[in-house]
Design an enzyme around this catalytic site. Sequence first.
Site, PDB file in Angstrom:
ATOM      1  N   GLU A 135       0.735  -1.207   0.006  1.00  9.60           N
ATOM      2  CA  GLU A 135      -0.325  -0.042  -0.057  1.00  9.60           C
ATOM      3  C   GLU A 135       0.925   1.246   0.025  1.00  9.60           C
ATOM      4  O   GLU A 135       0.511   2.258  -0.772  1.00  9.60           O
ATOM      5  CB  GLU A 135      -0.952  -0.019   1.150  1.00  9.60           C
ATOM      6  CG  GLU A 135      -2.057  -0.847   1.170  1.00  9.60           C
ATOM      7  CD  GLU A 135      -2.848  -0.912   0.000  1.00  9.60           C
ATOM      8  OE1 GLU A 135      -3.513   0.211  -0.471  1.00  9.60           O
ATOM      9  OE2 GLU A 135      -3.187  -1.926  -0.951  1.00  9.60           O
ATOM     10  N   ASP A 176       3.914  -4.182  -6.013  1.00 11.23           N
ATOM     11  CA  ASP A 176       4.481  -5.458  -5.444  1.00 11.23           C
ATOM     12  C   ASP A 176       6.015  -5.610  -5.476  1.00 11.23           C
ATOM     13  O   ASP A 176       6.740  -5.780  -4.362  1.00 11.23           O
ATOM     14  CB  ASP A 176       3.796  -6.827  -6.198  1.00 11.23           C
ATOM     15  CG  ASP A 176       2.427  -7.270  -5.985  1.00 11.23           C
ATOM     16  OD1 ASP A 176       1.895  -6.724  -4.880  1.00 11.23           O
ATOM     17  OD2 ASP A 176       1.939  -8.052  -6.728  1.00 11.23           O
TER      18      ASP A 176
HETATM   19 ZN   LIG Z   1      -2.524  -2.646  -4.536  1.00 13.37          ZN
END
Ligand SMILES: [Zn+2]
Length: 477
Positions: free
Chosen positions: A128, A197
């Site tokens: 996030e 990621d």
């Molecule tokens: Zn995401």
Amino acid sequence: MTFLRPTLLTLACLLASPGFADDLPSLGDASSAIVSPQQEHQLGRAWLALLRSQVAQLNDPQLKDYVESSVYRLVETSQVNDRRLEFILINSPQLNAFAAPGGIVGVNGGLFLNAQTEGEYASVLAHELAHLSQRHFARGVEAQQRMQVPMMAALLAGIVIAAAGAGDAGIAAIAGTQAAAIQEQRRFSRQNEQEADRIGILNLEKAGYDPRSMPTMFERLARQYRFDAKPPEFLLTHPVTESRIADTRNRAEQAKPGGVEDTMRYQLIRARVQLIYEETPGLGAKRFRAQLDENPKNDVARYGLALAQIKGGQLNEARENLKLLLAKSPNEIIYNLAQVDLDITNNRLPDAQTRVDRMLTQYPGNYPLNSVRVDLLLKQNRAPEAEKALENLLKSRPDDPDVWYMVAETRGLSGNIIGLHQARAEYFALVGDYRQAIQQLDFAKRKAGTNFPLSSRIDARQRELMEQERMIKDMMG
Ligand SMILES: [Zn+2]
């Protein structure tokens, strides 16, 4: 969470109305593709107040302290430039977390329920934070402007919906038809997800975690919700596909081994959260006791059991369990706070006070210890000392509505009526109720009467709050 409906409907109408294109906030200024960091900061604070007025929150100081310190630790090795963060803990068992523009970090109780280790918990937050550092929100603004949708409003609607849970068909339907959904789709494009990621894995490794936690969590979530018709909102926006799992697994395997997978502290905090979502303390006690039967050395289960017993009124049993834990780790803040909780429940206030004071000599800046100290002073009718302690707490947490709430209560008890209204004003402003905040300052001004320096200070603050209220109205279209 039915109370959300009318407001959400209002929001939905705002989003759908074509009339506000002219007074779009400068957010999506045509000359610059991205929002300036200062604009983001201001809007973020205003938006947080609005969000606080919409969702139920968790105000456990230990939980807040854990989330804040763990996120700051991640942020230190992240690519987030503006590190002035504010936090909101949403009282929902649904899996969700977000880092929004302006440095607003939100965590649902459900993240703790789903993340089995600190590494898993940190991998969601690192992902996030990467959305934030890569400005995935701001990049969408140009597109948003073409659609004439105020980004922050859409974002807010999306998060309120996520907090309410995807299981609520009524709310989901509103989201599905409105711009919030479009906004979410853009933010969570496959490209943005891959980037989050990748950057998240780097951040995990730099912060000392084992980044293998990320694919491990994805794999488990994929298994867990494979046959679920209503997966959590987080998985709707972040589908864990086979290729995504393989991709993160490949990247994580390149990290040096030896990173932190889990901590005792995470597990203790997780036990606290699990107990919040247990239907009764009795059920919680049963579950922790079963774990303890399996492994009598499981201190986390013993801690959870003790908390459940305090909640359920089995105070002698709780005392026995805490005695064992404290004999092993006499200086563990979390165990000591549980003992303080027990002593307060047992009305042994001086014992609790002695323990808190002793712990504070070791950890003078600890927020949960300082917070419970104020509680204790108030319970013993020592309001002037509590007021002093709160002045200190305010220095480190000037924008915490929970602290302002305690300040108002304390000033009320010590007869400081002007101060009471001022503190209430700060509390209401932080939780997005500007009407009440401004009214409280009217009361304060009336009381201040001919004390000119004071009444002009109050007046100045009132004008600031009116300005903030106006900014929020603009932001919402
Ligand atoms: Zn995401």
